[in-house]
Design a protein around this motif. Sequence first.
Motif, PDB file in Angstrom:
ATOM      1  N   LEU A  45       0.825  -1.198   0.000  1.00  0.00           N
ATOM      2  CA  LEU A  45       0.000   0.000   0.000  1.00  0.00           C
ATOM      3  C   LEU A  45       0.865   1.257   0.000  1.00  0.00           C
ATOM      4  O   LEU A  45       0.588   2.213  -0.740  1.00  0.00           O
ATOM      5  N   LYS A  46       1.920   1.268   0.796  1.00  0.00           N
ATOM      6  CA  LYS A  46       2.806   2.431   0.831  1.00  0.00           C
ATOM      7  C   LYS A  46       3.458   2.658  -0.534  1.00  0.00           C
ATOM      8  O   LYS A  46       3.591   3.798  -0.995  1.00  0.00           O
ATOM      9  N   ASP A  47       3.848   1.565  -1.202  1.00  0.00           N
ATOM     10  CA  ASP A  47       4.416   1.701  -2.545  1.00  0.00           C
ATOM     11  C   ASP A  47       3.396   2.296  -3.513  1.00  0.00           C
ATOM     12  O   ASP A  47       3.730   3.163  -4.335  1.00  0.00           O
ATOM     13  N   ARG A  48       2.150   1.823  -3.438  1.00  0.00           N
ATOM     14  CA  ARG A  48       1.098   2.338  -4.313  1.00  0.00           C
ATOM     15  C   ARG A  48       0.858   3.831  -4.053  1.00  0.00           C
ATOM     16  O   ARG A  48       0.613   4.611  -4.981  1.00  0.00           O
ATOM     17  N   ILE A  49       0.890   4.211  -2.795  1.00  0.00           N
ATOM     18  CA  ILE A  49       0.697   5.618  -2.441  1.00  0.00           C
ATOM     19  C   ILE A  49       1.807   6.473  -3.054  1.00  0.00           C
ATOM     20  O   ILE A  49       1.556   7.542  -3.637  1.00  0.00           O
ATOM     21  N   GLU A  50       3.048   5.987  -2.955  1.00  0.00           N
ATOM     22  CA  GLU A  50       4.176   6.727  -3.523  1.00  0.00           C
ATOM     23  C   GLU A  50       4.071   6.830  -5.037  1.00  0.00           C
ATOM     24  O   GLU A  50       4.342   7.883  -5.627  1.00  0.00           O
ATOM     25  N   GLN A  51       3.666   5.720  -5.681  1.00  0.00           N
ATOM     26  CA  GLN A  51       3.519   5.726  -7.132  1.00  0.00           C
ATOM     27  C   GLN A  51       2.477   6.747  -7.584  1.00  0.00           C
ATOM     28  O   GLN A  51       2.556   7.275  -8.696  1.00  0.00           O
ATOM     29  N   ALA A  52       1.500   7.010  -6.724  1.00  0.00           N
ATOM     30  CA  ALA A  52       0.448   7.979  -7.050  1.00  0.00           C
ATOM     31  C   ALA A  52       0.883   9.415  -6.770  1.00  0.00           C
ATOM     32  O   ALA A  52       0.114  10.353  -7.030  1.00  0.00           O
ATOM     33  N   GLY A  53       2.089   9.588  -6.251  1.00  0.00           N
ATOM     34  CA  GLY A  53       2.600  10.925  -6.012  1.00  0.00           C
ATOM     35  C   GLY A  53       2.319  11.485  -4.634  1.00  0.00           C
ATOM     36  O   GLY A  53       2.481  12.685  -4.403  1.00  0.00           O
ATOM     37  N   PHE A  54       1.929  10.609  -3.699  1.00  0.00           N
ATOM     38  CA  PHE A  54       1.651  11.041  -2.331  1.00  0.00           C
ATOM     39  C   PHE A  54       2.724  10.507  -1.385  1.00  0.00           C
ATOM     40  O   PHE A  54       3.463   9.567  -1.714  1.00  0.00           O
ATOM     41  N   GLU A  55       2.781  11.084  -0.203  1.00  0.00           N
ATOM     42  CA  GLU A  55       3.738  10.646   0.817  1.00  0.00           C
ATOM     43  C   GLU A  55       3.043   9.729   1.812  1.00  0.00           C
ATOM     44  O   GLU A  55       2.138  10.156   2.528  1.00  0.00           O
ATOM     45  N   PRO A  56       3.428   8.436   1.874  1.00  0.00           N
ATOM     46  CA  PRO A  56       2.804   7.540   2.851  1.00  0.00           C
ATOM     47  C   PRO A  56       3.320   7.821   4.259  1.00  0.00           C
ATOM     48  O   PRO A  56       4.488   8.164   4.446  1.00  0.00           O
ATOM     49  N   ARG A  57       2.416   7.686   5.219  1.00  0.00           N
ATOM     50  CA  ARG A  57       2.789   7.893   6.618  1.00  0.00           C
ATOM     51  C   ARG A  57       2.310   6.709   7.446  1.00  0.00           C
ATOM     52  O   ARG A  57       1.280   6.102   7.146  1.00  0.00           O
ATOM     53  N   THR A  58       3.048   6.410   8.492  1.00  0.00           N
ATOM     54  CA  THR A  58       2.708   5.314   9.393  1.00  0.00           C
ATOM     55  C   THR A  58       2.692   5.851  10.811  1.00  0.00           C
ATOM     56  O   THR A  58       3.688   6.424  11.271  1.00  0.00           O
ATOM     57  N   ASP A  59       1.576   5.687  11.518  1.00  0.00           N
ATOM     58  CA  ASP A  59       1.517   6.169  12.897  1.00  0.00           C
ATOM     59  C   ASP A  59       1.885   5.050  13.866  1.00  0.00           C
ATOM     60  O   ASP A  59       2.252   3.943  13.462  1.00  0.00           O
TER      61      ASP A  59
END
Length: 416
Positions: A45-59
Amino acid sequence: MDLSVNLERIKTDIHELAEIGRCRDDRGIYRMAFTDADMEGKRWLKDRIEQAGFEPRTDGAVNISAELSGSTDRPRILVGSHIDTVPCAGALDGTLGVIVALECLRCLREQGVVPERTIELIAFSDEEGRFGGMFGSQAVCGQLNPDALATLSDLDGVLLGDELRRHGFDPLGALDAARDPETIASYLELHIEQGPVLDRGQKSVGIVDEITGLFTWSVNLKGEANHAGTTPMEMRHDAFMGLADFASAIPRILDENGSARSRATIGKAQILPGAANTVPGIVEFSLDVRDTSPETLADLGNAFRKALSAIARRRNLMFEFQQKSYLPPVAADPAVVQRLLRQAEQLELTHLQMHSGAAHDAQIMGSMVPVGMIFVPSKNGQSHSPAEWTAWTDIEAGANLMLHSLIDLANPISTT
């Protein structure tokens, strides 16, 4: 605004994520919370988020998030669900809501939509309750404490804290995942219905107005084990007959004390000593009771207690019960419901206003902020199995409803 989701991207995402944790023998998905497969799914999911141009975050609760920044710092819109599964799961439960939320953010970004409010995707940890609750959304709502983080365990005795540490996370970090409710305007979730109502009614989407509350009991009926051949029927203290009496009384109790949205289920029972030639001395069973009204739930609880007491007296048994869990009902925000209904009408989607008979992260979030839910049909009402599926046309309809509802709620003020 004439925008629509890219269904082919949604299909690709669903198929790819479904292969993480897939068992080749039964075709079920085994991506239970904080297993290696679940963590692989989070990385995907984090990879997909990055591919879409967003910054993934984990709390600290290992919730994954990404945001489409708004033009103001007004309270944001959260949208999401979960990607953990039950054992031998299907491909859509929870997962669909996360993938659709990501697709909505991708679509808005590609079209240059600048919302007034920030829209944030969130994929919650452990919605399926491996460790007894809805860990990720409970963390966001500030419902956890250090004692719970130290003692929560799964059915095999594995401690939540040990699993988090195994993956490099400090269990106490989950306390830092709590959000200020003043920063959140509302939470939206798209989910498969997990029941047959929309499918049988041939509706493309459901707009949830209430999410059921529930309580679960563990009940023991204690009689006297004795010889099946030598003990006359009128002299028996047969614990199983007590269960049979109680089970047959459930429809009457629901009719007299419940509502059209009431449900009661005995899903598990054990007869002891469990010999074919022995009158049962003990029966242990579960009771799951649901309704959208807290008052009705209370009435049903009282009625079930009275019924068990009367049956125990009549059958010369003893009974005891322990409440194992309680989730209060949550109403979707009326204003959000009306906006979802209005968007469904504008998109000319066949729709139904309905309640949710299953618990969701929206139920936890609804204790803190306004919530809304969109359902899409489940083929034959099936869920929590590899047979779980929804027609692509219905997935597309639900995703477009979510997209336009997010635009409506986030109040976009310009496009470039």
